[in-house]
Design a protein around this motif. Sequence first.
Motif, short mmCIF file in Angstrom:
data_model
loop_
_atom_site.label_atom_id
_atom_site.label_comp_id
_atom_site.label_asym_id
_atom_site.label_seq_id
_atom_site.Cartn_x
_atom_site.Cartn_y
_atom_site.Cartn_z
N LYS A 1 20.74 3.90 28.35
CA LYS A 1 22.12 3.45 28.22
C LYS A 1 22.78 3.47 29.59
O LYS A 1 22.70 4.47 30.32
CB LYS A 1 22.88 4.37 27.27
CG LYS A 1 24.34 3.97 27.06
CD LYS A 1 25.02 4.95 26.12
CE LYS A 1 26.48 4.59 25.94
NZ LYS A 1 27.17 5.54 25.04
N PRO A 2 23.43 2.40 29.99
CA PRO A 2 24.04 2.35 31.32
C PRO A 2 25.13 3.41 31.47
O PRO A 2 25.93 3.62 30.57
CB PRO A 2 24.61 0.93 31.41
CG PRO A 2 24.74 0.48 29.99
CD PRO A 2 23.64 1.14 29.23
N ILE A 3 25.15 4.09 32.60
CA ILE A 3 26.13 5.13 32.89
C ILE A 3 27.13 4.60 33.91
O ILE A 3 26.74 4.03 34.92
CB ILE A 3 25.45 6.40 33.44
CG1 ILE A 3 24.37 6.90 32.47
CG2 ILE A 3 26.47 7.49 33.72
CD1 ILE A 3 24.88 7.30 31.11
N HIS A 4 28.39 4.80 33.64
CA HIS A 4 29.44 4.32 34.55
C HIS A 4 30.33 5.50 34.95
O HIS A 4 30.50 6.46 34.19
CB HIS A 4 30.31 3.25 33.88
CG HIS A 4 29.52 2.08 33.35
ND1 HIS A 4 29.00 1.11 34.18
CD2 HIS A 4 29.17 1.74 32.08
CE1 HIS A 4 28.37 0.21 33.45
NE2 HIS A 4 28.44 0.57 32.17
N GLU A 5 30.88 5.42 36.13
CA GLU A 5 31.83 6.44 36.56
C GLU A 5 33.06 6.40 35.65
O GLU A 5 33.57 5.33 35.34
CB GLU A 5 32.24 6.20 38.01
CG GLU A 5 31.10 6.45 38.99
CD GLU A 5 31.51 6.25 40.44
OE1 GLU A 5 32.72 5.99 40.68
OE2 GLU A 5 30.65 6.33 41.33
N GLY A 6 33.47 7.56 35.21
CA GLY A 6 34.59 7.65 34.28
C GLY A 6 34.14 7.89 32.85
O GLY A 6 34.97 8.28 32.00
N ASP A 7 32.85 7.66 32.57
CA ASP A 7 32.32 7.95 31.23
C ASP A 7 32.35 9.45 30.97
O ASP A 7 32.14 10.26 31.88
CB ASP A 7 30.87 7.48 31.09
CG ASP A 7 30.75 5.96 31.01
OD1 ASP A 7 31.80 5.30 30.88
OD2 ASP A 7 29.62 5.45 31.10
N ILE A 8 32.61 9.83 29.71
CA ILE A 8 32.55 11.23 29.32
C ILE A 8 31.25 11.44 28.57
O ILE A 8 30.99 10.81 27.54
CB ILE A 8 33.76 11.63 28.44
CG1 ILE A 8 35.06 11.51 29.24
CG2 ILE A 8 33.58 13.05 27.91
CD1 ILE A 8 36.31 11.84 28.45
N LEU A 9 30.38 12.31 29.13
CA LEU A 9 29.07 12.57 28.55
C LEU A 9 29.02 14.00 28.00
O LEU A 9 29.65 14.91 28.54
CB LEU A 9 27.98 12.40 29.60
CG LEU A 9 27.92 11.05 30.33
CD1 LEU A 9 26.77 11.06 31.34
CD2 LEU A 9 27.75 9.91 29.32
N THR A 10 28.26 14.17 26.93
CA THR A 10 28.07 15.49 26.33
C THR A 10 26.62 15.91 26.53
O THR A 10 25.69 15.13 26.30
CB THR A 10 28.39 15.48 24.82
OG1 THR A 10 29.76 15.11 24.65
CG2 THR A 10 28.17 16.85 24.20
N GLY A 11 26.42 17.13 26.99
CA GLY A 11 25.07 17.63 27.23
C GLY A 11 24.98 19.12 27.00
O GLY A 11 25.96 19.77 26.59
#
Length: 337
Positions: free
Chosen positions: A56-66
Amino acid sequence: MSEEMLNEEIMVESLQEAAEVLTEPKQEAAETSAEQKQEAVETMADYDEAITASLKPIHEGDILTGTIIGVSEEELTVDLGIYTDGVIRLEDASDDPDFTFRDMEVGQEISATVIRRDNAQGRIQLSLKAAASVLGWERLQQLQKDQSNIKVKVSEAVKSGVTAYVEGIRGFIPASKLSLNYVENLDEWVGREIEVRVVTADPEEKRLILSAKEILREKEAEERKTRVSNVQVGLVTEGTVESLMPYGAFVNLGNGLSGLVHISQISQQRIKHPGSVLKDGQKVKVKVIGVNDGKISLSMKALEDVTAKEIEEETFEMPETEEATTSLGSLFKNIKL
């Protein structure tokens, strides 16, 4: 039956058994193959889903959960379930100058904002601080709606109050909301852990107001209710007049308790206003005549009634009979001078 016919039957039965033996492995093999095929299909589906998620493409500003997989004093390493890990530096964790990674644990799930897709180590650089500006305000607004109690540590004293951080967001606690009493020295509150509620959470104005007063007031009311329930009707004690009203006087009994002496219970005589008999700060003896709905009813008049009764019981009148009448001469008759 002839011997030839018997041999033929034996031969036929043998052929049938052989056929069954040959058929069973094929059926079992077919069933096993079907199960393996089904498992293979399910496994591939799961694998495809994982591949799709990882690509999945990652962009600056995305909120990711890990999930946190590494903790040090300077950074957190986060498994994002994609082609590379994420990293959160201490300076990107919170605006709170006292914040550390000490309370973060491996296995803990967190959400953070992408601030750089590929740093020098080939990892995704994340920020808890940036995520807090979105997720933190959402949580704060929910806390305000639910009127939930939260614990915070007072960070610093400022003009008219103190500050504390919630979800990495700086909040303000007015001095009037810190305690039930007047707070003179705000510096004494720095470093204290207190329980507060969110009063205002405005993400547009970046305005977070907290208060401890409502919680303290509720606790005090609950404690007072418990103390009042332990007060026994008939108890005689001393108190201090703390306020005068047209309908009576409030008397401070100590230990956070006070009761009302109704105007009709102040004196045997009829009075127009409690101020004609009592004054603020005066020490008085009272008797508890009622405890109802957390309120204590007192009486001064009841003590006057008791005193009058005791005096009446102690008064002795000489009976006016001939035996009881004594002359002065008879009193001195037997005295030798």
